[in-house]
Design an enzyme around this catalytic site. Structure first.
Site, PDB file in Angstrom:
ATOM      1  N   ARG A  51       0.838  -1.219   0.000  1.00  0.00           N
ATOM      2  CA  ARG A  51       0.000   0.000   0.000  1.00  0.00           C
ATOM      3  C   ARG A  51       0.865   1.259   0.000  1.00  0.00           C
ATOM      4  O   ARG A  51       0.554   2.224  -0.699  1.00  0.00           O
ATOM      5  CB  ARG A  51      -0.954  -0.018   1.192  1.00  0.00           C
ATOM      6  CG  ARG A  51      -1.964   1.111   1.151  1.00  0.00           C
ATOM      7  CD  ARG A  51      -3.041   0.958   2.185  1.00  0.00           C
ATOM      8  NE  ARG A  51      -2.532   1.069   3.533  1.00  0.00           N
ATOM      9  CZ  ARG A  51      -3.251   0.819   4.640  1.00  0.00           C
ATOM     10  NH1 ARG A  51      -4.500   0.425   4.525  1.00  0.00           N
ATOM     11  NH2 ARG A  51      -2.729   0.948   5.829  1.00  0.00           N
ATOM     12  N   ARG A 104       9.534  18.927  -7.969  1.00  0.00           N
ATOM     13  CA  ARG A 104      10.872  18.701  -8.538  1.00  0.00           C
ATOM     14  C   ARG A 104      11.946  19.465  -7.766  1.00  0.00           C
ATOM     15  O   ARG A 104      13.125  19.160  -7.865  1.00  0.00           O
ATOM     16  CB  ARG A 104      10.883  19.117 -10.015  1.00  0.00           C
ATOM     17  CG  ARG A 104      10.009  18.224 -10.876  1.00  0.00           C
ATOM     18  CD  ARG A 104       9.864  18.761 -12.267  1.00  0.00           C
ATOM     19  NE  ARG A 104       9.303  20.120 -12.242  1.00  0.00           N
ATOM     20  CZ  ARG A 104       9.064  20.856 -13.318  1.00  0.00           C
ATOM     21  NH1 ARG A 104       9.325  20.380 -14.518  1.00  0.00           N
ATOM     22  NH2 ARG A 104       8.560  22.071 -13.205  1.00  0.00           N
ATOM     23  N   LYS A 151      -2.844   6.667   1.115  1.00  0.00           N
ATOM     24  CA  LYS A 151      -2.710   7.022   2.528  1.00  0.00           C
ATOM     25  C   LYS A 151      -1.771   8.227   2.601  1.00  0.00           C
ATOM     26  O   LYS A 151      -0.577   8.102   2.875  1.00  0.00           O
ATOM     27  CB  LYS A 151      -2.182   5.817   3.318  1.00  0.00           C
ATOM     28  CG  LYS A 151      -2.487   5.912   4.791  1.00  0.00           C
ATOM     29  CD  LYS A 151      -2.436   4.541   5.437  1.00  0.00           C
ATOM     30  CE  LYS A 151      -2.403   4.612   6.936  1.00  0.00           C
ATOM     31  NZ  LYS A 151      -3.582   5.224   7.551  1.00  0.00           N
ATOM     32  N   GLU A 184     -16.173   5.493   5.629  1.00  0.00           N
ATOM     33  CA  GLU A 184     -15.358   4.939   6.710  1.00  0.00           C
ATOM     34  C   GLU A 184     -15.251   5.934   7.850  1.00  0.00           C
ATOM     35  O   GLU A 184     -15.695   7.074   7.740  1.00  0.00           O
ATOM     36  CB  GLU A 184     -13.967   4.584   6.181  1.00  0.00           C
ATOM     37  CG  GLU A 184     -13.225   5.770   5.598  1.00  0.00           C
ATOM     38  CD  GLU A 184     -11.915   5.381   4.914  1.00  0.00           C
ATOM     39  OE1 GLU A 184     -11.393   4.299   5.206  1.00  0.00           O
ATOM     40  OE2 GLU A 184     -11.446   6.185   4.100  1.00  0.00           O
TER      41      GLU A 184
HETATM   42  N1  PXG Z   1      -9.394   4.256   6.943  1.00  0.00           N
HETATM   43  C1  PXG Z   1      -8.597   5.293   7.218  1.00  0.00           C
HETATM   44  C2  PXG Z   1      -8.950   6.629   6.705  1.00  0.00           C
HETATM   45  C3  PXG Z   1      -7.436   5.106   7.981  1.00  0.00           C
HETATM   46  O1  PXG Z   1      -6.646   6.133   8.242  1.00  0.00           O
HETATM   47  C4  PXG Z   1      -8.004   2.768   8.150  1.00  0.00           C
HETATM   48  C5  PXG Z   1      -9.121   3.022   7.377  1.00  0.00           C
HETATM   49  C6  PXG Z   1      -7.716   1.353   8.552  1.00  0.00           C
HETATM   50  O2  PXG Z   1      -6.705   0.821   7.748  1.00  0.00           O
HETATM   51  P1  PXG Z   1      -5.752  -0.338   8.265  1.00  0.00           P
HETATM   52  O3  PXG Z   1      -4.890  -0.656   7.104  1.00  0.00           O
HETATM   53  O4  PXG Z   1      -4.974   0.220   9.437  1.00  0.00           O
HETATM   54  O5  PXG Z   1      -6.617  -1.448   8.667  1.00  0.00           O
HETATM   55  C7  PXG Z   1      -7.135   3.817   8.481  1.00  0.00           C
HETATM   56  C8  PXG Z   1      -5.981   3.574   9.376  1.00  0.00           C
HETATM   57  C9  PXG Z   1      -4.859   5.865  14.566  1.00  0.00           C
HETATM   58  C10 PXG Z   1      -4.577   6.004  13.122  1.00  0.00           C
HETATM   59  O6  PXG Z   1      -4.162   6.509  15.371  1.00  0.00           O
HETATM   60  C11 PXG Z   1      -5.133   5.189  12.155  1.00  0.00           C
HETATM   61  C12 PXG Z   1      -4.817   5.391  10.804  1.00  0.00           C
HETATM   62  C13 PXG Z   1      -3.986   6.398  10.502  1.00  0.00           C
HETATM   63  C14 PXG Z   1      -3.458   7.195  11.440  1.00  0.00           C
HETATM   64  C15 PXG Z   1      -3.723   7.009  12.770  1.00  0.00           C
HETATM   65  O7  PXG Z   1      -5.779   5.148  14.917  1.00  0.00           O
HETATM   66  N2  PXG Z   1      -5.272   4.703   9.721  1.00  0.00           N
END
Ligand code: PXG
Length: 290
Positions: A51, A104, A151, A184
């Site tokens: 990812r 750049r 991300k 989400e």
């Molecule tokens: N959606 C979003 C927008 C996210 O940021 C997830 C889903 C879950 O993805 P994963 O791959 O982790 O199952 C995320 C996860 C925190 C935190 O502190 C979580 C995320 C990013 C930054 C902080 O809980 N992302």
């Protein structure tokens, strides 16, 4: 004292710094991953690498390390900090440039930071009691603006949704897509259970394809549940038998109330509890040993 990886070196935390001219700081121009270690193993590390590199590619950024090298950066960060159970934050920004947008100008290449620490996404007791959430007015970003699959270090919309939750006295907010479908939470994916079927928003509804989300889909299907990736709206949330959220930080957390509607009998439901139990068993069995 912790040591933090910055561009090839492990530095004491107070010496771990980046330039004020870094475009990650100036513009949120970068990508990141949140990864978790359990019992001396990094869970789903390859999936997080895939990812991260896809996110970088989508924003026209080359990461100067191979995936294998990056996996060793994560493992080394855990080892040097004596972490057995912990959280790894990997950030790759565009790097040091000037005050213009032009990527750049960041000609020294990306800034790579890896922090290994511990995390508590939600207070421990809520995993047993369940979470009260709201649906947010803030919409999820959409593909023509900022692809939700990337991300990126641009988390302001997610933070605005989180602020909505906090100011409403809740712990999390669920965002809708531009079209009004459930997408989400601010940092987690959403599942519902209705009449024994597990449902989660289809990627086309505009979501980050969570590593935990996919893990739960796989676990549920191998446990003979029917899992549908589909389009859900607020009505489906309000009338669900169960709701739970998934994320690396959040793990699996049940939701017991949404927009003042009680879900089920107001306590975590059986499927949510089963999925949480299976997930917590799996994370201790599998992973990249360090
Ligand atoms: N959606 C979003 C927008 C996210 O940021 C997830 C889903 C879950 O993805 P994963 O791959 O982790 O199952 C995320 C996860 C925190 C935190 O502190 C979580 C995320 C990013 C930054 C902080 O809980 N992302």
């Amino acid at each position: 004292m912790s040591v933090i990886y910055v561009n090839g070196k492990f530095l004491p935390s107070e010496e771990a710094m980046i330039s004020v001219f870094d475009h990650g700081f100036l513009y949120g121009d970068g990508v990141f991953e949140g990864i978790r270690a359990y019992s001396g193993r990094i869970f789903k590390l390859e999936e997080h690498m895939d990812r991260l590199y896809d996110s970088a590619k989508a924003i026209w950024m080359d990461i100067p390390l191979s995936k294998q090298e990056m996996m060793e950066v994560c493992a080394g960060s855990c080892r040097r900090n004596g972490i057995v159970d912990g959280y790894i934050r990997l950030v790759v920004s565009r790097g040091v440039g000037d005050l213009g947008l032009d990527p750049r100008k960041c000609d020294r290449g990306p800034t790579i930071v890896c922090i290994a620490a511990t995390v508590e996404a939600f207070p421990e007791e809520l995993y047993e009691k369940g979470l009260k959430v709201i649906t947010a007015a803030t919409r999820r970003t959409y593909g023509e603006v900022l692809a939700p699959q990337v991300k990126t270090c641009n988390y302001l919309p997610n933070i605005m949704a989180k602020i909505e939750a906090i100011t409403a006295g809740m712990f999390e907010a669920i965002c809708m897509s531009r079209e009004g479908y459930v997408s989400e939470g601010s940092g987690d994916n959403v599942f519902i259970v209705k009449d024994g079927v597990i449902k989660t928003p289809h990627p086309a509804a505009g979501i980050l394809k969570g590593v935990t989300r996919q893990t739960i889909i796989d676990l549920a299907r191998s446990g003979n549940y029917v899992v549908e990736e589909t389009f859900l709206n607020r009505y489906d949330l309000y009338t669900a038998d169960e709701i739970f959220l998934t994320g690396t930080g959040a793990e699996i957390i049940p939701v017991i109330e949404i927009d003042s509607r009680i879900i089920g009998d107001g306590t975590p439901g059986p499927v949510s509890r089963e999925m949480r139990k299976e997930y917590l068993e799996l994370v201790r069995r599998e992973g990249y040993q360090f």
